[in-house]
Scaffold this motif. Structure first.
Motif, PDB file in Angstrom:
ATOM      1  N   MET A 169       1.303  32.375  21.779  1.00 29.01           N
ATOM      2  CA  MET A 169       2.587  33.062  21.904  1.00 29.01           C
ATOM      3  C   MET A 169       3.265  32.772  23.248  1.00 29.01           C
ATOM      4  O   MET A 169       4.480  32.643  23.326  1.00 29.01           O
ATOM      5  N   LYS A 170       2.464  32.649  24.304  1.00 31.68           N
ATOM      6  CA  LYS A 170       3.052  32.324  25.615  1.00 31.68           C
ATOM      7  C   LYS A 170       3.720  30.953  25.591  1.00 31.68           C
ATOM      8  O   LYS A 170       4.737  30.732  26.245  1.00 31.68           O
ATOM      9  N   SER A 171       3.163  30.040  24.814  1.00 32.42           N
ATOM     10  CA  SER A 171       3.750  28.690  24.731  1.00 32.42           C
ATOM     11  C   SER A 171       5.136  28.732  24.078  1.00 32.42           C
ATOM     12  O   SER A 171       5.998  27.911  24.382  1.00 32.42           O
ATOM     13  N   ILE A 172       5.345  29.709  23.197  1.00 31.13           N
ATOM     14  CA  ILE A 172       6.644  29.845  22.520  1.00 31.13           C
ATOM     15  C   ILE A 172       7.712  30.326  23.502  1.00 31.13           C
ATOM     16  O   ILE A 172       8.897  30.093  23.324  1.00 31.13           O
ATOM     17  N   MET A 173       7.276  31.026  24.568  1.00 30.08           N
ATOM     18  CA  MET A 173       8.226  31.576  25.542  1.00 30.08           C
ATOM     19  C   MET A 173       8.216  30.833  26.872  1.00 30.08           C
ATOM     20  O   MET A 173       8.869  31.254  27.826  1.00 30.08           O
ATOM     21  N   GLY A 174       7.452  29.744  26.949  1.00 30.03           N
ATOM     22  CA  GLY A 174       7.398  28.996  28.205  1.00 30.03           C
ATOM     23  C   GLY A 174       6.714  29.762  29.316  1.00 30.03           C
ATOM     24  O   GLY A 174       7.101  29.666  30.485  1.00 30.03           O
ATOM     25  N   ARG A 194      14.211  32.498  26.415  1.00 27.50           N
ATOM     26  CA  ARG A 194      13.372  33.643  26.773  1.00 27.50           C
ATOM     27  C   ARG A 194      14.211  34.909  26.935  1.00 27.50           C
ATOM     28  O   ARG A 194      15.165  34.932  27.699  1.00 27.50           O
ATOM     29  N   GLY A 195      13.862  35.943  26.198  1.00 25.07           N
ATOM     30  CA  GLY A 195      14.625  37.195  26.263  1.00 25.07           C
ATOM     31  C   GLY A 195      15.779  37.169  25.290  1.00 25.07           C
ATOM     32  O   GLY A 195      15.847  37.951  24.351  1.00 25.07           O
ATOM     33  N   LYS A 196      16.682  36.225  25.463  1.00 26.91           N
ATOM     34  CA  LYS A 196      17.893  36.157  24.645  1.00 26.91           C
ATOM     35  C   LYS A 196      17.587  35.886  23.175  1.00 26.91           C
ATOM     36  O   LYS A 196      18.198  36.461  22.280  1.00 26.91           O
ATOM     37  N   GLU A 197      16.666  34.951  22.921  1.00 25.84           N
ATOM     38  CA  GLU A 197      16.322  34.584  21.541  1.00 25.84           C
ATOM     39  C   GLU A 197      14.940  35.109  21.142  1.00 25.84           C
ATOM     40  O   GLU A 197      14.744  35.566  20.024  1.00 25.84           O
ATOM     41  N   ILE A 198      13.989  35.008  22.064  1.00 28.97           N
ATOM     42  CA  ILE A 198      12.611  35.442  21.798  1.00 28.97           C
ATOM     43  C   ILE A 198      12.181  36.362  22.940  1.00 28.97           C
ATOM     44  O   ILE A 198      12.193  35.960  24.105  1.00 28.97           O
ATOM     45  N   GLN A 207      23.454  40.648  27.292  1.00 29.01           N
ATOM     46  CA  GLN A 207      24.557  41.076  26.422  1.00 29.01           C
ATOM     47  C   GLN A 207      25.905  41.009  27.128  1.00 29.01           C
ATOM     48  O   GLN A 207      26.946  41.245  26.509  1.00 29.01           O
ATOM     49  N   GLY A 208      25.880  40.735  28.436  1.00 30.66           N
ATOM     50  CA  GLY A 208      27.137  40.565  29.180  1.00 30.66           C
ATOM     51  C   GLY A 208      27.928  41.840  29.394  1.00 30.66           C
ATOM     52  O   GLY A 208      29.115  41.798  29.729  1.00 30.66           O
ATOM     53  N   LEU A 209      27.296  42.997  29.182  1.00 26.19           N
ATOM     54  CA  LEU A 209      28.003  44.271  29.390  1.00 26.19           C
ATOM     55  C   LEU A 209      27.898  44.678  30.858  1.00 26.19           C
ATOM     56  O   LEU A 209      26.933  44.360  31.544  1.00 26.19           O
ATOM     57  N   LYS A 210      28.920  45.448  31.335  1.00 24.47           N
ATOM     58  CA  LYS A 210      28.903  45.909  32.725  1.00 24.47           C
ATOM     59  C   LYS A 210      29.369  47.352  32.801  1.00 24.47           C
ATOM     60  O   LYS A 210      29.977  47.866  31.864  1.00 24.47           O
ATOM     61  N   GLY A 211      29.093  47.984  33.961  1.00 30.34           N
ATOM     62  CA  GLY A 211      29.617  49.324  34.250  1.00 30.34           C
ATOM     63  C   GLY A 211      29.289  50.347  33.181  1.00 30.34           C
ATOM     64  O   GLY A 211      28.153  50.467  32.728  1.00 30.34           O
ATOM     65  N   ASN A 232      18.542  41.675  22.919  1.00 25.79           N
ATOM     66  CA  ASN A 232      19.137  41.313  21.628  1.00 25.79           C
ATOM     67  C   ASN A 232      18.482  40.070  21.021  1.00 25.79           C
ATOM     68  O   ASN A 232      19.173  39.127  20.618  1.00 25.79           O
ATOM     69  N   PRO A 233      17.140  40.026  20.959  1.00 25.86           N
ATOM     70  CA  PRO A 233      16.472  38.800  20.507  1.00 25.86           C
ATOM     71  C   PRO A 233      16.478  38.658  18.988  1.00 25.86           C
ATOM     72  O   PRO A 233      16.739  39.617  18.261  1.00 25.86           O
ATOM     73  N   LYS A 234      16.175  37.445  18.525  1.00 23.52           N
ATOM     74  CA  LYS A 234      15.976  37.209  17.088  1.00 23.52           C
ATOM     75  C   LYS A 234      14.499  37.433  16.730  1.00 23.52           C
ATOM     76  O   LYS A 234      14.175  37.883  15.639  1.00 23.52           O
ATOM     77  N   ILE A 235      13.612  37.050  17.672  1.00 27.51           N
ATOM     78  CA  ILE A 235      12.159  37.183  17.443  1.00 27.51           C
ATOM     79  C   ILE A 235      11.584  38.110  18.510  1.00 27.51           C
ATOM     80  O   ILE A 235      11.869  37.958  19.697  1.00 27.51           O
ATOM     81  N   LEU A 236      10.769  39.077  18.070  1.00 29.68           N
ATOM     82  CA  LEU A 236      10.104  39.992  18.999  1.00 29.68           C
ATOM     83  C   LEU A 236       8.597  39.801  18.882  1.00 29.68           C
ATOM     84  O   LEU A 236       8.024  39.969  17.803  1.00 29.68           O
ATOM     85  N   ILE A 237       7.959  39.404  19.991  1.00 33.71           N
ATOM     86  CA  ILE A 237       6.501  39.235  20.019  1.00 33.71           C
ATOM     87  C   ILE A 237       5.881  40.491  20.618  1.00 33.71           C
ATOM     88  O   ILE A 237       6.258  40.903  21.720  1.00 33.71           O
ATOM     89  N   CYS A 238       4.974  41.106  19.895  1.00 33.58           N
ATOM     90  CA  CYS A 238       4.305  42.323  20.375  1.00 33.58           C
ATOM     91  C   CYS A 238       2.846  41.983  20.667  1.00 33.58           C
ATOM     92  O   CYS A 238       2.055  41.788  19.742  1.00 33.58           O
TER      93      CYS A 238
END
Length: 351
Positions: free
Chosen positions: A55-60, A93-97, A126-130, A177-183
Motif C-alpha cells: 500500500m505504501k508503494s501506491i502512495m509513494g 497523494r491525498g488528492k486521489e489516494i 479542496q482550495g477552500l479558504k477562510g 476528497n480522495p477517490k481511494i481510501l487506504i485504511c
C-alpha cells in the motif's frame, strides 16, 4: 448479462526490494491485483507478509532504502511505479489516494488544534479558504460523528479519546476528497465496541463520499464486516483472492485455511487455540516453490520445487496452490473448517 466493473487501480507483476546492510530483501514478489471502483478490498495476512509495503508503494511512501524493481501501478492512465519526484506524488497523494494510519496518536500534531490540522487538508486539496474552509471542517467533524464541532475544533489531540482521535484522522483523510481510501489497521489500538463504531463509520463515509476502500488487516473479523473482496498475502505474494464469502466459506489455499482456523470463535473449550507452526521464510533468500510449503502439513513434493500458478476456482476466485491441479491428490480442509464452511454456505444461501 455479465456485470462489468470499472477498474480504478491495477497492479501488474510488482516487485519491491529493500537494501539492508549490503543485502537485498524482496518484500513484494510479483504481485498483480486489480481494484474496482466503489468496492471494499481487504488485504490480509500475518505481520511481515507485505500488506503495508504494497500500500505504501501506491502512495509513494516507501522508505528511502526501498524501490520498485519491476512492474506497474496503473492509475488513471498513469504508471505510479515510474514516479520519481515528490512533485509527481503530490498530485496523487491525498488528492486521489489517501490513507488512514493505524496509530492516531502519532499521526496527529500534538501542538496544533485538530480544527487547524483538518483545515490544512481542506485548503491544500479542496482550495477552500477562510469561512468556507472553517465551515467545511465543521461539516467533516459532524460526518465522522464528533458532536459540538465548534468547541472541538479548538481542542488538541490529547483532549480526545483513542476512538475520537481515529475519527479525526479519518476526517483529515476525507478532507483530501480522495477517490481511494487506504485504511491501515484502522481499529488495531481500539477496544472492541469502539472498533465496531469506526468500521460502521467507514462504511457510511464510503457511501456518502463514493469512495473505493482498501483495508489492510490481520483481523478476519474486520474483513467479514467491511470487505466485498479479500486478497490473502503470504511472504510478499497474493496467494488467494476472491469475494469475501468465497474466501471465508470456500478457501482453497492451506495458508488461508490456517488463518481461518486461528479465528478465536472456532476454538473449542478446553483445547488450545489453533496456531500456524513455524515461521515465515527469510525474504533475503530466493524462495523456491510455494513459500508456505515448509509450514504446510498438506505440502506436495512439487511445492518445494516449483511456484504454483493461479488456479481458477470461479470467475472471481483464484488460488495459488498445487492442490488445485487436476492431478493432485484430493485433500480435505481441517475438520474444524469443514463444519465452518458448511454452516457458512447454508447461511450465505439463507438456509
Amino acid at each position: 448479462m455479465k456485470e462489468t466493473k470499472e477498474k480504478i487501480l491495477s497492479i501488474e507483476n510488482l516487485v519491491i526490494k529493500f537494501s539492508l546492510r549490503g543485502k537485498v530483501l524482496t518484500a513484494i514478489r510479483d504481485v498483480s491485483l486489480d481494484l474496482y471502483k466503489g468496492e471494499s478490498l481487504a488485504i490480509v495476512g500475518e505481520s511481515g507478509s507485505g500488506k503495508s509495503v504494497l500500500m505504501k508503494s501506491i502512495m509513494g511512501l516507501l522508505d528511502k532504502n526501498g524501490y520498485i524493481a519491476q512492474g506497474k501501478i496503473l492509475y488513471q492512465e498513469k504508471d505510479l511505479a515510474q514516479f520519481k519526484t515528490e512533485k509527481d506524488w503530490l498530485k496523487i497523494r491525498g488528492k486521489e489516494i489517501a490513507m488512514v494510519t493505524q496509530d492516531p496518536m502519532t499521526s496527529l500534531n500534538p501542538l496544533k488544534n485538530i480544527g487547524k490540522q483538518i483545515e490544512e487538508a481542506v485548503v491544500l486539496h479542496q482550495g477552500l479558504k477562510g469561512k468556507e474552509a472553517y465551515e467545511k471542517v465543521l461539516q467533516l467533524l459532524r460526518d465522522v460523528g464528533i458532536q459540538d464541532p465548534e468547541r472541538r475544533y479548538k481542542q488538541y489531540p490529547h483532549e480526545f479519546s483513542g476512538g475520537m482521535r481515529q475519527r479525526i484522522v479519518i476526517a483529515i483523510a476525507i478532507a483530501c476528497n480522495p477517490k481511494i481510501l487506504i485504511c491501515d489497521e484502522p481499529t488495531t489500538a481500539l477496544d472492541v465496541t469502539i472498533q465496531a463504531q469506526i468500521l460502521n463509520l467507514l462504511k457510511t463515509l464510503q457511501e456518502k463520499y463514493q469512495l473505493t476502500t482498501i483495508y489492510i488487516t490481520h483481523d478476519l473479523g474486520v474483513v467479514a464486516k467491511v470487505a466485498d473482496r479479500v486478497a490473502v498475502m503470504y511472504a510478499g505474494d497474493v496467494i488467494e483472492f476472491g469475494k469475501t464469502d468465497e474466501i471465508f466459506f470456500n478457501a482453497k489455499h492451506p495458508y488461508t485455511w490456517a488463518l481461518i482456523s486461528a479465528l478465536p470463535q472456532l476454538g473449542e473449550k478446553g483445547k488450545e487455540l489453533y496456531s500456524i507452526k513455524g515461521t515465515p521464510p527469510n525474504l533475503f533468500k530466493e524462495i523456491k516453490g510455494d513459500a508456505f510449503a515448509p509450514r504446510n502439513p498438506y505440502a506436495l513434493k512439487i511445492d518445494f520445487v516449483e511456484t504454483p500458478p493461479y488456479f481458477k476456482v470461479s470467475d472471481t476466485h483464484f488460488a495459488k496452490t498445487w492442490l488445485m491441479h487436476p492431478n493432485a491428490p484430493k485433500v480435505e480442509p481441517p475438520e474444524v473448517l469443514k463444519k465452518f464452511f458448511e454452516e457458512g454456505r447454508l447461511y450465505a444461501h439463507g438456509g
